[in-house]
Every structure is written in C-alpha cells, then in structure tokens.
Write a protein that holds these residues in place. Sequence first.
Motif, PDB file in Angstrom:
ATOM      1  N   GLN A 154       0.233  -2.420  -6.502  1.00 51.54           N
ATOM      2  CA  GLN A 154      -0.129  -3.236  -5.351  1.00 51.54           C
ATOM      3  C   GLN A 154       0.317  -2.578  -4.052  1.00 51.54           C
ATOM      4  OE1 GLN A 154      -2.019  -6.270  -5.266  1.00 51.54           O
ATOM      5  NE2 GLN A 154      -2.038  -5.462  -3.176  1.00 51.54           N
TER       6      GLN A 154
ATOM      7  N   THR B 187      -4.895   0.630   2.248  1.00 49.47           N
ATOM      8  CA  THR B 187      -5.524  -0.250   3.233  1.00 49.47           C
ATOM      9  C   THR B 187      -4.950  -0.003   4.626  1.00 49.47           C
ATOM     10  OG1 THR B 187      -5.923  -1.965   1.562  1.00 49.47           O
ATOM     11  CG2 THR B 187      -5.928  -2.650   3.872  1.00 49.47           C
TER      12      THR B 187
ATOM     13  N   SER C 268      -2.082   0.124  -3.219  1.00 52.64           N
ATOM     14  CA  SER C 268      -3.303  -0.430  -2.640  1.00 52.64           C
ATOM     15  C   SER C 268      -3.080  -0.823  -1.185  1.00 52.64           C
ATOM     16  CB  SER C 268      -3.757  -1.650  -3.453  1.00 52.64           C
ATOM     17  OG  SER C 268      -4.886  -2.254  -2.868  1.00 52.64           O
TER      18      SER C 268
END
Length: 405
Positions: A61, A68, A64
């Motif tokens: 996570q 982003t 990710s």
Amino acid sequence: MRISTSQYFGMNVQTMDDQQATLAQLYQQLSSGVSLATPSDNPVGAAQAVQLSMQGTTLSQYASNQNTALASLQAEDSSLSSISGVLTAINTQLVRAGDGSLNNGDRGSIATELQGLRNQLMGLANGTDASGNYLYAGYQASTPPFSVDAAGAVQYSGDNGVQFVQVTSSRSIATGETGNAVFRSISAAGSSPVGAGSASNTGSGVLGNVSVTNTASPTNQHKFQIDFTSSTTYTITDVTAGTPAGPAQTFAAGQAISLGGESVTISGAPNGGDSFTVTPAAQSSTDVFANLDSVIAALQTPATSASGQANLTNALGTALTQMQNTLNNVTTIQTSVGGREQEIEALQAVTQSNSLQTQSNLADLTQTNLTKVISQYTMTQYSLQAAQQGFSMIQKLSLFDYIGG
C-alpha cells in the motif's frame, strides 16, 4: 519388562503408520510447493507468516501511495516549469516595453502579447493531473480554481487545503500547492521591495530600483511614502509606523534617498503633489493576474507627455519587480517539489527492498524447500521399506522352528 506378541505387532504397525503419514505429508509439500498449509503444520511459523503477510500488504500500500504521490508531484513540476517559462516571457516583454524608441502603437502590441501570456498563465493555473484533478484547487480538486468575473478580473475559488499522502508509517508528503500559494503569494527569501509611483503624478519623476543598505534593519519591513511638497522638496513618511521619517529634505535628481535600511533614487523632475512608495514584497500586491492587468492597462494608455511617459516607466518598473517576485516564488516552490520527488524516489527504493525481504522471509516459512523435502522423503521412504521388510521377516518366525533340530 515383557513385550507380548500383540504389543510387538502393534508397535511395528504404529511405526509404519507414522512413517506413511510422514511420507504423505512430505508428498503433499512436494506436490503443492507449500510447506505451511495449515497452522497445525507449524504454529509458531504460522503466526510469523501472518505477521509477514500483513507487513507485505502494508508495504504494498505504501508503494502504491508513493507512486501516486510521485505522479502528482511530477505533474506539478512540469506545470511549474511551464509557468516559469510564461513568467520569463512576460518579463522579457516588460523590458522590451521600456524601450524609449517605441510608440503608443508598439506598446499596444506588447499589451496584446501580454494578454495572450496572461491567458496561457490562466490555462496553467487551471491545469490538471493525469487523473483530471485540478493541480492548484486545494481540496476542491474537481472544480477549476480560477475564473474570470464580469469585470474581467481573475478570481480564485479554490481553498487553502493541501493534499497529503502517507508514504511510510511515519511520513506524509504534500502532493500539491494551492492557487493562492503559487499565483497570489511570494517567497520571503529572495523577493525585492516594490517601488511605485502614483498614477496621478504630474511630473517626470521616475523611481529607481530599491537598494538594501542594512539587511538587519527592522524598518526593511516597513512601507515608506515619499511626498513632494514642491519640485525641490520632499518628506518621507514611515507608513507602517505612522510617523514622519525625518524633516523635509531637498531633492536632487539621482541622489540616494534613505528609507531606514534601504535607499532609492528618483530621476527626472517631480512636481509638487507627486508621491512614490516603497513597499515590502510581502505587503505589496502579490496577485500575478491583478499585477498583469495593471501593467497591461498602463501600456494601453497613450503616453503623450513627459509625465505620461514617466508614469508608464514607473508602472513598468513596478510590474517588473512584481513579476520577478512571482517568478522567484514559483522557483522556490518548484525546488520544494523537486526535493519531495527525490525523497519519494529514495523511499521507493527502501520500500522495494523491504518488500523483497519480507517476501523472501515469508517464502522461507511457507514454501517448500525442494532439496530438503526430497531428502527427507527419500530417507523416510527407505526407513519405511526397511521396517516393512524387517517386520515381514520377524513375523514369520515361530518357536517350533527351533525345537527338534
């Protein structure tokens, strides 16, 4: 201790059953590639595997989130580069407009070019990232932050919210700036005081650049006003303090006028009633669109007299300082964005390394070690075969084989 025939048979059968169960378990590990199928296989290892699996999910996570955040910062970095390019082009046009050989028509053409650059800047201010979110709208990322009202003035409808993304357990990184921060603010470091002449001046006085003579003077953060009581006499007022900054003084064109820790010169011939101001950068107008509109209007006003030419020169000097302050602000923000990009890239490397190590540790706990398991399987198989052969030979023996020999 005596062992009966039934006990002996039972012990041997149990041993062979255990070996067969071990063979079945090892075969299952070989066929599935998983050495920890159920918690009962290894309770301690199962607990560790759950912890490692949760850690791997968390790291995934974070990875990710880092991707982003980096994408958003890269989009902003590219946008800020374009904004810097437009501001540089604006400064070039303002310098060109100061050429005394130009006529009113030439300056009108420059005003038109500045209007086009203003429109480009407006487009960049309403720029979006790859997801369609407005870069400079704060939390209102789905709505264009800048618009033009009925009077033609640019209005900001975004907010001052800054988006943050959690990139590690202990670090959140801002992934954007607000429109106020980029287009309506200036950086405290590297910005210059803004000098200006009143648009109602009737003389030909032109304010020069402000020089800082004492960087430690607290009055550098004060606004000063120079008022001409006649063409040869002026007074200085510390507007911030609300008091006169000394007695009336005699004017001499080009002579330095002291304003606390700063000084400025005035060339030409001011008339009585003319006034000039020197304002700290942070207290001056920092709205780039309003500043552009002001200088465009000045360029569109015909300069048909010495006073008109002086007023235009003062307006251009004010605009140049304002635009340079804005460019300095954008450069400062872009430097910060670049630093955050580098930080995320470094965190990506660390996160990837930790993820690989976690996956390796989890594999060691849950995946079959083929070399080890094949060896165990072969040894157990040999042991079972030996036990079966030995038991087969022993169960054929009888006491009668040894009587009457």
